[in-house]
Design an enzyme around this catalytic site. Structure first.
Site, PDB file in Angstrom:
ATOM      1  N   LYS A  35      92.922  70.545  23.759  1.00  0.00           N
ATOM      2  CA  LYS A  35      91.673  71.265  23.504  1.00  0.00           C
ATOM      3  C   LYS A  35      91.800  72.201  22.297  1.00  0.00           C
ATOM      4  O   LYS A  35      90.828  72.439  21.575  1.00  0.00           O
ATOM      5  CB  LYS A  35      91.237  72.016  24.762  1.00  0.00           C
ATOM      6  CG  LYS A  35      90.872  71.085  25.921  1.00  0.00           C
ATOM      7  CD  LYS A  35      89.754  70.121  25.530  1.00  0.00           C
ATOM      8  CE  LYS A  35      89.320  69.210  26.653  1.00  0.00           C
ATOM      9  NZ  LYS A  35      88.223  68.312  26.247  1.00  0.00           N
ATOM     10  N   THR A  75      82.486  70.797  38.436  1.00  0.00           N
ATOM     11  CA  THR A  75      82.414  69.321  38.329  1.00  0.00           C
ATOM     12  C   THR A  75      83.685  68.792  38.986  1.00  0.00           C
ATOM     13  O   THR A  75      84.529  69.575  39.447  1.00  0.00           O
ATOM     14  CB  THR A  75      82.435  68.870  36.851  1.00  0.00           C
ATOM     15  OG1 THR A  75      83.724  69.205  36.298  1.00  0.00           O
ATOM     16  CG2 THR A  75      81.347  69.518  36.023  1.00  0.00           C
ATOM     17  N   ASN A  89      82.163  64.364  24.528  1.00  0.00           N
ATOM     18  CA  ASN A  89      82.350  65.076  25.796  1.00  0.00           C
ATOM     19  C   ASN A  89      83.426  64.450  26.686  1.00  0.00           C
ATOM     20  O   ASN A  89      84.085  65.169  27.441  1.00  0.00           O
ATOM     21  CB  ASN A  89      81.000  65.095  26.545  1.00  0.00           C
ATOM     22  CG  ASN A  89      81.153  65.424  28.006  1.00  0.00           C
ATOM     23  OD1 ASN A  89      81.321  66.593  28.377  1.00  0.00           O
ATOM     24  ND2 ASN A  89      81.129  64.410  28.865  1.00  0.00           N
ATOM     25  N   ILE A 130      83.938  75.026  35.150  1.00  0.00           N
ATOM     26  CA  ILE A 130      82.605  74.525  35.482  1.00  0.00           C
ATOM     27  C   ILE A 130      82.698  73.661  36.736  1.00  0.00           C
ATOM     28  O   ILE A 130      83.652  72.870  36.887  1.00  0.00           O
ATOM     29  CB  ILE A 130      82.043  73.673  34.312  1.00  0.00           C
ATOM     30  CG1 ILE A 130      82.122  74.454  32.977  1.00  0.00           C
ATOM     31  CG2 ILE A 130      80.607  73.228  34.600  1.00  0.00           C
ATOM     32  CD1 ILE A 130      81.384  75.768  32.938  1.00  0.00           C
ATOM     33  N   ASP A 147      79.981  55.678  28.609  1.00  0.00           N
ATOM     34  CA  ASP A 147      81.083  56.076  29.501  1.00  0.00           C
ATOM     35  C   ASP A 147      81.903  54.813  29.754  1.00  0.00           C
ATOM     36  O   ASP A 147      81.426  53.696  29.498  1.00  0.00           O
ATOM     37  CB  ASP A 147      80.509  56.601  30.831  1.00  0.00           C
ATOM     38  CG  ASP A 147      81.465  57.534  31.586  1.00  0.00           C
ATOM     39  OD1 ASP A 147      81.143  58.709  31.751  1.00  0.00           O
ATOM     40  OD2 ASP A 147      82.546  57.071  32.019  1.00  0.00           O
ATOM     41  N   TYR A 205      97.002  69.920  28.652  1.00  0.00           N
ATOM     42  CA  TYR A 205      95.536  69.842  28.543  1.00  0.00           C
ATOM     43  C   TYR A 205      95.058  70.827  27.461  1.00  0.00           C
ATOM     44  O   TYR A 205      94.300  70.467  26.556  1.00  0.00           O
ATOM     45  CB  TYR A 205      94.899  70.172  29.891  1.00  0.00           C
ATOM     46  CG  TYR A 205      93.391  70.304  29.862  1.00  0.00           C
ATOM     47  CD1 TYR A 205      92.576  69.182  29.835  1.00  0.00           C
ATOM     48  CD2 TYR A 205      92.785  71.572  29.863  1.00  0.00           C
ATOM     49  CE1 TYR A 205      91.191  69.304  29.811  1.00  0.00           C
ATOM     50  CE2 TYR A 205      91.406  71.695  29.843  1.00  0.00           C
ATOM     51  CZ  TYR A 205      90.612  70.567  29.816  1.00  0.00           C
ATOM     52  OH  TYR A 205      89.237  70.698  29.778  1.00  0.00           O
ATOM     53  N   ASP A 211      84.534  53.045  25.720  1.00  0.00           N
ATOM     54  CA  ASP A 211      85.814  53.720  25.965  1.00  0.00           C
ATOM     55  C   ASP A 211      86.127  54.479  24.681  1.00  0.00           C
ATOM     56  O   ASP A 211      86.316  53.857  23.623  1.00  0.00           O
ATOM     57  CB  ASP A 211      86.893  52.677  26.280  1.00  0.00           C
ATOM     58  CG  ASP A 211      88.257  53.317  26.518  1.00  0.00           C
ATOM     59  OD1 ASP A 211      88.477  54.479  26.080  1.00  0.00           O
ATOM     60  OD2 ASP A 211      89.111  52.659  27.127  1.00  0.00           O
ATOM     61  N   VAL A 212      86.157  55.799  24.775  1.00  0.00           N
ATOM     62  CA  VAL A 212      86.270  56.616  23.560  1.00  0.00           C
ATOM     63  C   VAL A 212      87.577  56.402  22.801  1.00  0.00           C
ATOM     64  O   VAL A 212      87.698  56.811  21.644  1.00  0.00           O
ATOM     65  CB  VAL A 212      86.102  58.125  23.873  1.00  0.00           C
ATOM     66  CG1 VAL A 212      84.654  58.454  24.189  1.00  0.00           C
ATOM     67  CG2 VAL A 212      87.039  58.597  24.981  1.00  0.00           C
TER      68      VAL A 212
HETATM   69  N1  LIG Z   1      84.749  71.096  34.233  1.00  0.00           N
HETATM   70  C1  LIG Z   1      85.374  72.070  33.598  1.00  0.00           C
HETATM   71  O1  LIG Z   1      85.746  73.096  34.204  1.00  0.00           O
HETATM   72  C2  LIG Z   1      85.617  71.993  32.114  1.00  0.00           C
HETATM   73  C3  LIG Z   1      86.043  73.158  31.446  1.00  0.00           C
HETATM   74  C4  LIG Z   1      86.280  73.119  30.088  1.00  0.00           C
HETATM   75  C5  LIG Z   1      86.099  71.941  29.384  1.00  0.00           C
HETATM   76  N2  LIG Z   1      85.696  70.813  30.034  1.00  0.00           N
HETATM   77  C6  LIG Z   1      85.545  69.594  29.235  1.00  0.00           C
HETATM   78  O2  LIG Z   1      84.232  69.089  29.352  1.00  0.00           O
HETATM   79  C7  LIG Z   1      84.245  67.660  29.279  1.00  0.00           C
HETATM   80  C8  LIG Z   1      83.542  67.068  30.496  1.00  0.00           C
HETATM   81  O3  LIG Z   1      84.156  67.579  31.667  1.00  0.00           O
HETATM   82  P1  LIG Z   1      83.615  67.284  33.144  1.00  0.00           P
HETATM   83  O4  LIG Z   1      84.024  68.436  33.964  1.00  0.00           O
HETATM   84  O5  LIG Z   1      82.201  66.864  33.091  1.00  0.00           O
HETATM   85  O6  LIG Z   1      84.558  66.032  33.525  1.00  0.00           O
HETATM   86  P2  LIG Z   1      84.359  64.902  34.627  1.00  0.00           P
HETATM   87  O7  LIG Z   1      85.745  64.460  34.984  1.00  0.00           O
HETATM   88  O8  LIG Z   1      83.432  65.345  35.686  1.00  0.00           O
HETATM   89  O9  LIG Z   1      83.651  63.715  33.794  1.00  0.00           O
HETATM   90  C9  LIG Z   1      84.305  63.118  32.701  1.00  0.00           C
HETATM   91  C10 LIG Z   1      83.594  61.829  32.326  1.00  0.00           C
HETATM   92  O10 LIG Z   1      84.344  61.245  31.225  1.00  0.00           O
HETATM   93  C11 LIG Z   1      84.498  59.861  31.468  1.00  0.00           C
HETATM   94  N3  LIG Z   1      85.667  59.331  30.777  1.00  0.00           N
HETATM   95  C12 LIG Z   1      86.977  59.545  31.073  1.00  0.00           C
HETATM   96  N4  LIG Z   1      87.755  58.839  30.231  1.00  0.00           N
HETATM   97  C13 LIG Z   1      86.922  58.181  29.383  1.00  0.00           C
HETATM   98  C14 LIG Z   1      87.112  57.299  28.293  1.00  0.00           C
HETATM   99  N5  LIG Z   1      88.345  56.902  27.904  1.00  0.00           N
HETATM  100  N6  LIG Z   1      86.034  56.837  27.627  1.00  0.00           N
HETATM  101  C15 LIG Z   1      84.788  57.193  28.021  1.00  0.00           C
HETATM  102  N7  LIG Z   1      84.535  58.005  29.049  1.00  0.00           N
HETATM  103  C16 LIG Z   1      85.593  58.496  29.724  1.00  0.00           C
HETATM  104  C17 LIG Z   1      84.603  59.748  32.989  1.00  0.00           C
HETATM  105  O11 LIG Z   1      84.328  58.416  33.416  1.00  0.00           O
HETATM  106  C18 LIG Z   1      83.590  60.778  33.454  1.00  0.00           C
HETATM  107  O12 LIG Z   1      82.299  60.200  33.573  1.00  0.00           O
HETATM  108  C19 LIG Z   1      85.718  67.254  29.168  1.00  0.00           C
HETATM  109  O13 LIG Z   1      86.048  67.056  27.802  1.00  0.00           O
HETATM  110  C20 LIG Z   1      86.443  68.474  29.707  1.00  0.00           C
HETATM  111  O14 LIG Z   1      87.757  68.574  29.218  1.00  0.00           O
HETATM  112  C21 LIG Z   1      85.445  70.813  31.383  1.00  0.00           C
END
Ligand SMILES: NC(=O)c1ccc[n+]([C@@H]2O[C@H](COP(=O)([O-])OP(=O)(O)OC[C@H]3O[C@@H](n4cnc5c(N)ncnc54)[C@H](O)[C@@H]3O)[C@@H](O)[C@H]2O)c1
Length: 273
Positions: free
Chosen positions: A169, A202, A96, A200, A43, A165, A69-70
Site C-alpha cells: 500500500k 468488509t 480497488n 472498513i 472482478d 500488506y 483479473d487485475v
Molecule cells: N476493508 C478495509 O478495512 C480496507 C482498508 C484499507 C484499504 N482497503 C483496500 O480497499 C480495497 C477493497 O477492499 P475490500 O475491503 O472491499 O476487500 P474485499 O476483500 O471485501 O473485496 C475485494 C474484491 O477484490 C476482488 N479481487 C481479489 N483479487 C482480484 C484480482 N486478482 N483481480 C480482480 N479482482 C480481485 C475480490 O474478488 C473481491 O471482490 C483493497 O485494495 C483493500 O486493500 C480496505
C-alpha cells in the site's frame, strides 16, 4: 440540483471499477452509477458483478460486468476493447481490487510477498498504464481522466501484523504520486490520487481484525474492534463502505479537477492522532 453542483456528479462519464464484486468496490460502482456514470464492474468474480450490474440496470442506471483479473495484461487489453465497443469512452479508473495477507514479519514467506505484490501493486501499475495510454490526448479515448488507487492507512503508518500488506500500500501511494506528476507535466490531462481507508467493515476488514487476535494483541475480534474504537480512532467508530465511496466520487468527479497526487485519508482521524 443547482447547476454549479453538477461537477460533483459523473453524468456522461464512463468509469471502470476493479474488484467491484463486493465491499468497497461494489459500493463505489453503485455510487458512480447513481451519479450518472456508465460503469464497467470488473472482478475475478464475474457472477457477482453481473448480479450488481443487473440490479443497477433495473434501476434505470448504466452498468456492465466483465471478468478482469487485475494481474493479467491480456485482461486489461480486453477491457479496452470492451469499452470501445460499449461507449467508446473512458474517464475514470478505480484501482480497488486487492488482497490482505497478515502475519508477523518473521513468519511471512517470500511466496506471500510475491503474491501480494502481484495482486496489490503490479495490478495498479498495469491499470494505471492502460488507463493513461488510452486517456491521454491523441490516444484511443483521448479525453484525459481520473485514476484513483486504493491504498490504506497501512501504507502511511505502521500497524503490527501488517508489514507485507502495508508495503504494497506504501508502493501504491508512491506510484500514484510519481505518475500524477509525470502525467501532469507531460500534459496527459490524467489525474492520479491515492485513497487511504482506515478499517472498513468488509470481508477484508474482518480479516484485519482477526489478525490482531492471531498475533496475540487481543483475545477476540470484538476486543479488537473495541480497542480500535476507544484508543485509536478519534471518531470512535469503524468505517463503512459508503464513507469510502463518497471520497472516491469526489476524486472521480470534475469537482476535484485541480487535485492530483494527493493521499486522501478516510479514517475517522486515525492518522491525525
Ligand atoms: N476493508 C478495509 O478495512 C480496507 C482498508 C484499507 C484499504 N482497503 C483496500 O480497499 C480495497 C477493497 O477492499 P475490500 O475491503 O472491499 O476487500 P474485499 O476483500 O471485501 O473485496 C475485494 C474484491 O477484490 C476482488 N479481487 C481479489 N483479487 C482480484 C484480482 N486478482 N483481480 C480482480 N479482482 C480481485 C475480490 O474478488 C473481491 O471482490 C483493497 O485494495 C483493500 O486493500 C480496505
Amino acid at each position: 440540483m443547482n447547476k454549479e453542483l453538477s461537477v460533483f456528479g459523473l453524468e456522461g462519464k464512463v468509469a471502470v471499477v476493479t474488484g467491484a464484486g463486493t465491499g468497497i468496490g461494489e459500493a463505489c460502482a453503485r455510487l458512480f452509477a447513481k451519479a450518472g456514470a456508465a460503469v464497467m464492474l470488473s472482478d475475478i468474480n464475474r457472477e457477482a458483478c453481473e448480479r450488481i450490474a443487473a440490479d443497477l440496470n433495473e434501476q434505470g442506471l448504466q452498468a456492465r460486468a466483465m471478468r478482469l483479473d487485475v494481474t493479467s495484461e491480456a485482461d486489461w487489453a480486453e477491457l479496452k476493447t470492451a469499452l470501445q465497443g460499449w461507449k467508446n469512452r473512458w474517464d475514470v479508473l478505480l484501482n480497488n481490487a486487492g488482497i490482505y495477507i497478515g502475519g508477523m514479519l518473521e513468519d511471512n514467506t517470500i511466496a506471500q510477498v510475491s503474491k501480494i505484490n502481484q495482486i496489490n501493486i503490479e495490478s495498479v501499475f498495469l491499470g494505471t498504464r492502460t488507463a493513461a495510454e488510452s486517456m491521454k490526448p491523441g490516444s484511443t479515448f483521448g479525453r484525459g481522466g481520473s485514476i484513483i488507487n486504493l491504498s490504506s492507512i497501512a501504507g502511511l503508518v505502521g500497524v503490527p501484523g501488517h508489514s507485507i500488506y502495508g508495503a504494497t500500500k506504501g508502493a501504491v501511494r508512491s506510484l500514484s504520486k510519481h505518475s500524477a506528476v509525470e502525467f501532469a507535466k507531460f500534459g496527459y490531462g490524467v489525474r492520479v490520487n491515492s485513497l487511504h481507508p482506515g478499517l472498513i467493515e468488509t470481508s477484508m476488514g474482518d480479516q484485519a481484525l482477526q489478525e490482531f487476535v492471531d498475533i496475540g494483541v487481543v483475545a477476540n475480534v470484538d476486543e479488537a474492534a473495541a480497542l480500535l474504537k476507544s484508543a485509536m480512532i478519534p471518531m470512535g467508530r469503524l468505517g463503512n463502505v459508503k464513507d469510502i465511496a463518497y471520497a472516491a466520487l469526489f476524486l472521480a468527479s470534475d469537482a476535484s479537477s485541480y487535485v492530483t497526487g494527493i493521499e486522501l485519508t478516510v479514517d475517522g482521524g486515525f492518522c491525525a492522532a
